[in-house]
Design a protein around this motif. Structure first.
Motif, short mmCIF file in Angstrom:
data_model
loop_
_atom_site.label_atom_id
_atom_site.label_comp_id
_atom_site.label_asym_id
_atom_site.label_seq_id
_atom_site.Cartn_x
_atom_site.Cartn_y
_atom_site.Cartn_z
N PHE A 174 0.83 -1.21 0.00
CA PHE A 174 0.00 0.00 0.00
C PHE A 174 0.87 1.26 0.00
N LEU A 175 2.09 1.17 0.53
CA LEU A 175 3.00 2.31 0.53
C LEU A 175 3.60 2.56 -0.85
N ARG A 176 3.55 1.55 -1.71
CA ARG A 176 4.14 1.67 -3.04
C ARG A 176 3.10 1.99 -4.10
N GLY A 177 1.91 2.38 -3.67
CA GLY A 177 0.85 2.68 -4.62
C GLY A 177 1.19 3.85 -5.54
N LEU A 178 1.80 4.88 -4.99
CA LEU A 178 2.15 6.07 -5.78
C LEU A 178 3.64 6.18 -6.00
N TRP A 179 4.42 5.70 -5.03
CA TRP A 179 5.88 5.81 -5.11
C TRP A 179 6.44 4.51 -5.67
N THR A 180 6.98 4.55 -6.89
CA THR A 180 7.45 3.33 -7.57
C THR A 180 8.97 3.22 -7.57
N ASN A 181 9.66 4.33 -7.30
CA ASN A 181 11.13 4.35 -7.36
C ASN A 181 11.63 3.89 -8.72
N LEU A 182 10.87 4.17 -9.76
CA LEU A 182 11.21 3.73 -11.12
C LEU A 182 12.19 4.71 -11.75
N HIS A 183 13.25 4.15 -12.33
CA HIS A 183 14.28 5.00 -12.95
C HIS A 183 15.00 4.18 -14.02
N GLU A 184 15.22 4.79 -15.17
CA GLU A 184 15.98 4.14 -16.24
C GLU A 184 17.46 4.46 -16.03
N ILE A 185 18.26 3.44 -15.73
CA ILE A 185 19.67 3.66 -15.42
C ILE A 185 20.55 3.62 -16.66
N ALA A 186 20.06 3.01 -17.73
CA ALA A 186 20.75 2.91 -19.01
C ALA A 186 19.68 2.60 -20.05
N PRO A 187 19.95 2.82 -21.33
CA PRO A 187 18.93 2.53 -22.32
C PRO A 187 18.38 1.10 -22.20
N GLY A 188 17.09 1.00 -21.94
CA GLY A 188 16.45 -0.31 -21.83
C GLY A 188 16.67 -1.02 -20.52
N VAL A 189 17.22 -0.33 -19.52
CA VAL A 189 17.50 -0.95 -18.22
C VAL A 189 16.88 -0.07 -17.13
N TRP A 190 15.95 -0.65 -16.38
CA TRP A 190 15.20 0.09 -15.38
C TRP A 190 15.39 -0.54 -13.99
N ARG A 191 15.17 0.28 -12.97
CA ARG A 191 15.14 -0.20 -11.59
C ARG A 191 13.88 0.34 -10.92
N SER A 192 13.40 -0.38 -9.90
CA SER A 192 12.20 0.09 -9.19
C SER A 192 12.07 -0.67 -7.88
N ASN A 193 11.02 -0.35 -7.14
CA ASN A 193 10.65 -1.17 -6.00
C ASN A 193 9.75 -2.31 -6.47
N GLN A 194 9.26 -3.12 -5.53
CA GLN A 194 8.43 -4.28 -5.86
C GLN A 194 7.20 -3.85 -6.64
N PRO A 195 7.04 -4.31 -7.87
CA PRO A 195 5.86 -3.91 -8.65
C PRO A 195 4.63 -4.74 -8.29
N SER A 196 3.49 -4.11 -8.38
CA SER A 196 2.21 -4.79 -8.22
C SER A 196 1.81 -5.40 -9.56
N PRO A 197 0.81 -6.28 -9.59
CA PRO A 197 0.33 -6.80 -10.87
C PRO A 197 -0.10 -5.70 -11.83
N ARG A 198 -0.70 -4.65 -11.32
CA ARG A 198 -1.13 -3.54 -12.19
C ARG A 198 0.07 -2.84 -12.82
N ARG A 199 1.11 -2.65 -12.03
CA ARG A 199 2.31 -2.02 -12.58
C ARG A 199 3.01 -2.92 -13.59
N ILE A 200 2.98 -4.21 -13.37
CA ILE A 200 3.59 -5.14 -14.33
C ILE A 200 2.87 -5.04 -15.67
N ALA A 201 1.56 -4.87 -15.64
CA ALA A 201 0.80 -4.68 -16.89
C ALA A 201 1.27 -3.40 -17.59
N ARG A 202 1.52 -2.36 -16.80
CA ARG A 202 2.01 -1.11 -17.38
C ARG A 202 3.41 -1.27 -17.95
#
Length: 229
Positions: free
Chosen positions: A44-72
């Motif tokens: 529930f704490l990660r609903g708005l805060w995803t910590n998503l960042h592209e560190i290199a072309p095609g390479v991303w980092r984030s916190n634990q994604p929910s099923p909805r975020r995985i669809a995105r």
């Protein structure tokens, strides 16, 4: 009193897990797993805060994604997700695997990561090799996206992108909610040991350093340090 509350919370969690076990294939068990995911894994704490960042072309980092975020993320073109949280049959892994299967994403899990401790050199070599093998675009995540994902991102940049140590160290910063002054500062200490060896001896590929030069005893001496440069 705190111990009693903690014990009661753990008992409640075990009872909740007992309702779905390792099965999220029915609407009822999936609903129960989602409750566990939000309440006990703090999703529930990660609903708005995803910590998503592209560190290199095609390479991303984030916190634990929910099923909805995985669809995105699937709509973004992500082909592979690397979870640094291990492979136990718990709510977040079960729901993540189900969502990845539904959207054609390859999910890979590994136990070769730690936020508050130093692993053996061979474990870091294995993680580096795994990172180098992932099909892009891919996402790296841990629980909060701050510590394990930060070190993995730093290792990827050093090994696969030819980044400088200064650039790689930025992956472990307050921007991603990483705190150097806590036990997770051991990750900064490991990179600092590498930086010191490079300064003294000249360029050393990070994989070679972990394979031949890394000293786990020095890494674990972090707990005795008093200051953080």
């Amino acid at each position: 009193m705190f111990k009693s509350l903690k014990k009661g919370f753990k008992k409640l969690e075990r009872a909740e897990v007992g309702q779905f076990g390792n099965d999220v294939s029915t609407p009822r068990t999936r609903h129960l797993a989602m409750w566990h995911f939000h309440l006990f894994d703090h999703a529930f704490l990660r609903g708005l805060w995803t910590n998503l960042h592209e560190i290199a072309p095609g390479v991303w980092r984030s916190n634990q994604p929910s099923p909805r975020r995985i669809a995105r993320y699937a709509r973004m073109g992500i082909k592979t997700i690397l979870s640094l949280r291990g492979d136990k049959d718990v709510s977040f892994n079960l729901l993540e695997q189900q969502a990845c299967d539904a959207h054609g994403i390859t999910l890979i899990t590994t136990n070769k990561a730690a936020a508050r401790g130093a692993l053996a050199g061979k474990d870091y070599v294995a993680l580096i090799d795994l990172l180098a093998s992932l099909e892009k675009p891919f996402l790296i995540h841990c629980k909060s996206g701050a510590d394990r994902a930060g070190l993995a991102s730093a290792l990827y940049l050093l090994h696969c992108e030819g980044a400088t140590i200064k650039e790689a160290k930025k992956m472990l910063s307050w921007r991603f909610m990483h705190l150097k002054s806590t036990k997770t500062g051991i990750l900064d200490h490991i990179l600092r040991l590498y930086e010191q060896d490079v300064a003294a001896r000249g360029p050393i590929p990070i994989r070679d350093w972990f394979e031949h030069d890394y000293d786990i005893r020095k890494a674990r001496q972090f707990k005795t340090l008093r200051s953080f440069p």
